[in-house]
Design a protein around this motif. Sequence first.
Motif, mmCIF file in Angstrom:
data_model
loop_
_atom_site.group_PDB
_atom_site.id
_atom_site.type_symbol
_atom_site.label_atom_id
_atom_site.label_comp_id
_atom_site.label_asym_id
_atom_site.label_seq_id
_atom_site.Cartn_x
_atom_site.Cartn_y
_atom_site.Cartn_z
ATOM 1 N N LEU A 12 54.365 38.780 26.444
ATOM 2 C CA LEU A 12 55.075 39.774 27.245
ATOM 3 C C LEU A 12 54.144 40.442 28.253
ATOM 4 N N PHE A 13 52.865 40.453 27.970
ATOM 5 C CA PHE A 13 51.900 41.208 28.773
ATOM 6 C C PHE A 13 51.299 40.399 29.916
ATOM 7 N N GLY A 14 51.747 39.174 30.090
ATOM 8 C CA GLY A 14 51.269 38.331 31.192
ATOM 9 C C GLY A 14 51.988 38.687 32.483
ATOM 10 N N THR A 15 51.921 37.778 33.437
ATOM 11 C CA THR A 15 52.621 37.978 34.708
ATOM 12 C C THR A 15 53.602 36.833 34.902
ATOM 13 N N GLY A 16 54.600 37.063 35.709
ATOM 14 C CA GLY A 16 55.513 35.984 36.054
ATOM 15 C C GLY A 16 56.914 36.173 35.512
ATOM 16 N N GLY A 17 57.678 35.098 35.617
ATOM 17 C CA GLY A 17 59.095 35.120 35.301
ATOM 18 C C GLY A 17 59.402 35.392 33.848
ATOM 19 N N THR A 18 58.588 34.874 32.941
ATOM 20 C CA THR A 18 58.847 35.091 31.519
ATOM 21 C C THR A 18 58.753 36.573 31.183
ATOM 22 N N THR A 19 57.750 37.238 31.697
ATOM 23 C CA THR A 19 57.596 38.672 31.456
ATOM 24 C C THR A 19 58.773 39.446 32.048
ATOM 25 N N ARG A 20 59.150 39.091 33.272
ATOM 26 C CA ARG A 20 60.286 39.781 33.918
ATOM 27 C C ARG A 20 61.576 39.566 33.143
ATOM 28 N N LEU A 25 65.682 41.745 29.425
ATOM 29 C CA LEU A 25 66.408 41.635 28.161
ATOM 30 C C LEU A 25 66.194 42.881 27.305
ATOM 31 N N ILE A 26 64.950 43.305 27.185
ATOM 32 C CA ILE A 26 64.630 44.485 26.381
ATOM 33 C C ILE A 26 65.336 45.721 26.935
ATOM 34 N N ASN A 27 65.333 45.870 28.252
ATOM 35 C CA ASN A 27 66.007 47.032 28.849
ATOM 36 C C ASN A 27 67.516 47.012 28.613
ATOM 37 N N GLU A 28 68.116 45.828 28.563
ATOM 38 C CA GLU A 28 69.541 45.734 28.237
ATOM 39 C C GLU A 28 69.791 46.256 26.817
ATOM 40 N N PHE A 29 68.948 45.862 25.894
ATOM 41 C CA PHE A 29 69.086 46.340 24.515
ATOM 42 C C PHE A 29 68.820 47.844 24.418
ATOM 43 N N LEU A 30 67.794 48.314 25.113
ATOM 44 C CA LEU A 30 67.477 49.746 25.083
ATOM 45 C C LEU A 30 68.612 50.567 25.685
#
Length: 94
Positions: A12-20, A25-30
């Motif tokens: 999660l702490f990298g850069t790029g599309g996977t992190t975004r 997804l996390i913000n949708e759950f939050l």
Amino acid sequence: MTRKIGIVGYDLFGTGGTTRSNTNLINEFLADNKEIIYFNLLPFSSLKVKKIKKLFINPDKIQFYQLKDFSESQEADTYITVSYTHLRAHETVL
């Protein structure tokens, strides 16, 4: 009703599309008032946690663990994993 969701990911702490896509997804759950336990395969620092928490709408409702500490973490109501194929792609050396 699911209140606490465990997410298993590569980095999660990298850069790029996977992190975004993971932060979205996390913000949708939050936004739905869920708590998140995120298990990261790669090691990370407290500085990286502090930096990435700025991307979340409710950072107090997310906890971070290394995947190696899975058995010692709080239990979630349900778990979501990154696909095996996706994780293997990160291991591939060309």
